[in-house]
Write an enzyme that holds these catalytic residues in place. Structure first.
Site, PDB file in Angstrom:
ATOM      1  N   ARG A  93       4.432  10.633 -25.145  1.00  0.00           N
ATOM      2  CA  ARG A  93       4.957   9.575 -24.595  1.00  0.00           C
ATOM      3  C   ARG A  93       4.261   8.334 -24.701  1.00  0.00           C
ATOM      4  O   ARG A  93       4.750   7.200 -24.279  1.00  0.00           O
ATOM      5  CB  ARG A  93       5.807   9.654 -23.243  1.00  0.00           C
ATOM      6  CG  ARG A  93       7.407   9.953 -23.260  1.00  0.00           C
ATOM      7  CD  ARG A  93       7.641  10.140 -21.708  1.00  0.00           C
ATOM      8  NE  ARG A  93       8.874  10.098 -21.309  1.00  0.00           N
ATOM      9  CZ  ARG A  93       9.866  11.027 -20.908  1.00  0.00           C
ATOM     10  NH1 ARG A  93       9.263  12.506 -21.421  1.00  0.00           N
ATOM     11  NH2 ARG A  93      10.793  10.975 -20.417  1.00  0.00           N
ATOM     12  N   ARG A 165      20.386  14.262 -11.876  1.00  0.00           N
ATOM     13  CA  ARG A 165      19.006  14.315 -11.578  1.00  0.00           C
ATOM     14  C   ARG A 165      18.961  12.812 -10.704  1.00  0.00           C
ATOM     15  O   ARG A 165      19.758  11.941 -11.255  1.00  0.00           O
ATOM     16  CB  ARG A 165      18.131  14.013 -12.813  1.00  0.00           C
ATOM     17  CG  ARG A 165      17.770  15.284 -13.539  1.00  0.00           C
ATOM     18  CD  ARG A 165      17.253  15.133 -14.768  1.00  0.00           C
ATOM     19  NE  ARG A 165      16.327  13.995 -14.931  1.00  0.00           N
ATOM     20  CZ  ARG A 165      15.612  13.613 -16.162  1.00  0.00           C
ATOM     21  NH1 ARG A 165      15.869  14.463 -17.094  1.00  0.00           N
ATOM     22  NH2 ARG A 165      14.881  12.769 -16.223  1.00  0.00           N
ATOM     23  N   ARG A 176      13.739   3.289 -17.099  1.00  0.00           N
ATOM     24  CA  ARG A 176      13.241   4.180 -17.855  1.00  0.00           C
ATOM     25  C   ARG A 176      13.515   4.004 -19.351  1.00  0.00           C
ATOM     26  O   ARG A 176      12.405   4.160 -20.267  1.00  0.00           O
ATOM     27  CB  ARG A 176      14.024   5.561 -17.507  1.00  0.00           C
ATOM     28  CG  ARG A 176      13.519   6.258 -16.439  1.00  0.00           C
ATOM     29  CD  ARG A 176      14.395   7.652 -16.038  1.00  0.00           C
ATOM     30  NE  ARG A 176      14.494   8.626 -17.009  1.00  0.00           N
ATOM     31  CZ  ARG A 176      15.565   9.172 -17.101  1.00  0.00           C
ATOM     32  NH1 ARG A 176      16.676   8.981 -16.316  1.00  0.00           N
ATOM     33  NH2 ARG A 176      15.667  10.247 -17.704  1.00  0.00           N
TER      34      ARG A 176
HETATM   35  P1  AMP Z   1      12.358  13.613 -18.929  1.00  0.00           P
HETATM   36  O1  AMP Z   1      12.886  14.901 -18.341  1.00  0.00           O
HETATM   37  O2  AMP Z   1      11.575  13.889 -20.308  1.00  0.00           O
HETATM   38  O3  AMP Z   1      13.056  12.396 -18.811  1.00  0.00           O
HETATM   39  O4  AMP Z   1      11.142  13.360 -17.860  1.00  0.00           O
HETATM   40  C1  AMP Z   1      11.296  13.052 -16.432  1.00  0.00           C
HETATM   41  C2  AMP Z   1      10.135  12.211 -16.061  1.00  0.00           C
HETATM   42  O5  AMP Z   1       8.933  12.905 -16.037  1.00  0.00           O
HETATM   43  C3  AMP Z   1       9.973  10.895 -16.511  1.00  0.00           C
HETATM   44  O6  AMP Z   1      10.448   9.713 -16.224  1.00  0.00           O
HETATM   45  C4  AMP Z   1       8.285  10.702 -16.260  1.00  0.00           C
HETATM   46  O7  AMP Z   1       8.225  10.347 -14.853  1.00  0.00           O
HETATM   47  C5  AMP Z   1       7.948  12.308 -16.277  1.00  0.00           C
HETATM   48  N1  AMP Z   1       7.443  12.662 -17.551  1.00  0.00           N
HETATM   49  C6  AMP Z   1       7.820  13.469 -18.391  1.00  0.00           C
HETATM   50  N2  AMP Z   1       7.228  13.560 -19.584  1.00  0.00           N
HETATM   51  C7  AMP Z   1       6.216  12.567 -19.596  1.00  0.00           C
HETATM   52  C8  AMP Z   1       5.099  12.431 -20.279  1.00  0.00           C
HETATM   53  N3  AMP Z   1       4.954  12.731 -21.557  1.00  0.00           N
HETATM   54  N4  AMP Z   1       4.320  11.472 -19.709  1.00  0.00           N
HETATM   55  C9  AMP Z   1       4.402  10.822 -18.768  1.00  0.00           C
HETATM   56  N5  AMP Z   1       5.464  11.186 -17.944  1.00  0.00           N
HETATM   57  C10 AMP Z   1       6.378  12.079 -18.140  1.00  0.00           C
END
Ligand code: AMP
Ligand code: ZN
Length: 224
Positions: A93, A165, A176
């Protein structure tokens, strides 16, 4: 016979359909689905040190620091079920994460095979995020309008309870998206230059997106 491991990245803003599509692709490609967000949520649920550290960032819709995230995902990729590669979702990311991943793979003579860049307009993403629900048991994603479960509040696959969530509220969703455009979207140019990127229109029915994604990886593995 040994075949080179296959690494595919699902790139796209939050709620662009990465999780939904990963469920379909992992079966067709026979690759494990490695989702950094799922790994963080697992650690959070089990109250590990990593989970407690990540929580403050996740609650605000911000990125967890690179060192923590990189170590967690590389550790996951080193597990035996990832010997044939992985379908990465939500990682990398940031440019630093992408460089760390490239370096780790290069040390083993490996590389990213394809990056699927899922494109969806921002207004559509906000609607998707706020209507999203997930299964507490298996993590399968649903949507109040676009992908309703057969029975309200219950997972079609295993009868698990559906929940929203904490970071799927409108305010956090906007944050986000901002984080995505600032910190993650530079990866589009990064992987385009590497020649690995394929753009896919994510603003169409789920099955049509699946078809487009399959077509974009059909040369990598034999898909039955
Ligand atoms: P997601 O389920 O992919 O939307 O991830 C949920 C949350 O986890 C994000 O908003 C970040 O806080 C954290 N997160 C997930 N993947 C990453 C990543 N590659 N780098 C940093 N934070 C992450
Ligand atoms: Zn379920």
């Amino acid at each position: 016979m040994t075949t080179k491991p296959t690494y595919i990245i699902l790139l796209g803003p939050p709620a662009s359909g990465k999780g939904t599509q990963a469920t379909k692709l992992r079966e067709a490609l026979d690759l494990p689905h490695v989702a950094s967000g799922d790994l963080f949520r697992y650690n959070l649920k089990n109250e590990t040190a990593l989970g407690l550290k990540a929580k403050q960032y996740m609650d605000r819709g911000e990125l967890v620091p690179d060192d923590v995230t990189i170590a967690m995902v590389l550790d996951r990729l080193a597990q035996p079920d990832c010997a044939g590669g992985a379908l990465l979702d939500g990682f990398p990311r940031t440019i630093a994460q992408a460089e760390a991943l490239d370096a780790a793979l290069a040390r083993q003579g490996l590389n990213i095979d394809r990056v699927l860049n899922i494109l969806v307009p921002d207004e559509e993403l906000i609607a998707r995020i706020t209507g999203r629900r997930l299964c507490r048991t298996c993590g399968e994603p649903y949507h109040m309008m676009f992908k309703k479960p057969k029975v309200s509040g219950i997972c079609d696959l295993d009868g698990g309870e559906l929940y929203q969530r904490a970071d799927d509220t409108e305010e956090t969703a906007r944050n986000r998206l901002e984080v995505y455009w600032k910190q993650t979207s530079p990866l589009i140019a990064y992987y385009r230059e590497a020649g690995a990127l394929v753009d896919v229109d994510g603003n169409q029915p789920i099955a049509a997106v699946t078809q487009a994604l399959m077509a974009a990886v059909s040369d990598l593995k034999t898909i039955e």
